[in-house]
Design a protein around this motif. Sequence first.
Motif, PDB file in Angstrom:
ATOM      1  N   GLY A  11     -39.589  24.708 -28.109  1.00 27.74           N
ATOM      2  CA  GLY A  11     -39.401  25.141 -29.889  1.00 27.74           C
ATOM      3  C   GLY A  11     -39.612  23.982 -30.726  1.00 27.74           C
ATOM      4  N   PHE A  17     -35.588  26.636 -28.234  1.00 28.07           N
ATOM      5  CA  PHE A  17     -35.842  27.511 -27.157  1.00 28.07           C
ATOM      6  C   PHE A  17     -35.730  26.713 -25.761  1.00 28.07           C
ATOM      7  CE2 PHE A  17     -38.604  30.021 -24.293  1.00 28.07           C
ATOM      8  CZ  PHE A  17     -38.152  31.146 -24.492  1.00 28.07           C
ATOM      9  N   THR A  39     -34.921  31.834 -19.222  1.00 29.11           N
ATOM     10  CA  THR A  39     -34.979  31.356 -20.586  1.00 29.11           C
ATOM     11  C   THR A  39     -33.854  31.375 -21.274  1.00 29.11           C
ATOM     12  OG1 THR A  39     -36.004  33.306 -21.411  1.00 29.11           O
ATOM     13  CG2 THR A  39     -37.571  31.376 -20.529  1.00 29.11           C
ATOM     14  N   ASN A  41     -32.585  31.748 -25.574  1.00 28.06           N
ATOM     15  CA  ASN A  41     -33.126  31.732 -26.700  1.00 28.06           C
ATOM     16  C   ASN A  41     -31.888  31.945 -27.524  1.00 28.06           C
ATOM     17  OD1 ASN A  41     -34.495  32.037 -29.373  1.00 28.06           O
ATOM     18  ND2 ASN A  41     -35.713  33.743 -28.771  1.00 28.06           N
TER      19      ASN A  41
END
Length: 123
Positions: A11, A17, A39, A41
Motif C-alpha cells: 500500500g 494494506f 489479505t 485491509n
Amino acid sequence: MALKIRLSRGGAKKRPFYKIVVADARSPRDGRFIEKVGTYNPMVTVESGLRWTLDEERVKHWLSVGAQPTDRLVRFFADKGLVAKAAKPEQTKKPQPKAKAQQRAKDEADRAAAAAAETASAE
C-alpha cells in the motif's frame, strides 16, 4: 527451515494494506514468501467482510506443517476457530515508591488514625 505466517505490508504511505503470507522466518518482512494465504485491509470498517480475507484450508495446512503465526494473526485465527486462544499474560505489579516515601505514607496514615481515634473518644 522455520516457517512463519505473518503480515507483509504494502500500500501507499498512510494507507496500509497487508498480505497474509507464509515465509521463512529469516526472510525480510516485505521480502520473499512461499505462499500468500490472505489479505488484511485496516482502512475498511470492522463490519465489512473485506477487512480480512483468508484461505482457511491453506492456513490449516501450514499450521499442521508447523508454521508459527505472529501474535496479531493468532488473535485473528482464534476468532475464526483455527487455533486455540492465547492466554493473557499475568498482570505485573505496579511499581512501588521508594522506602522513605513508603515510611512517610505509613506515618501519615498512623497520625490520621490516631487523630480519628482521639476525636471519637472525645465525643
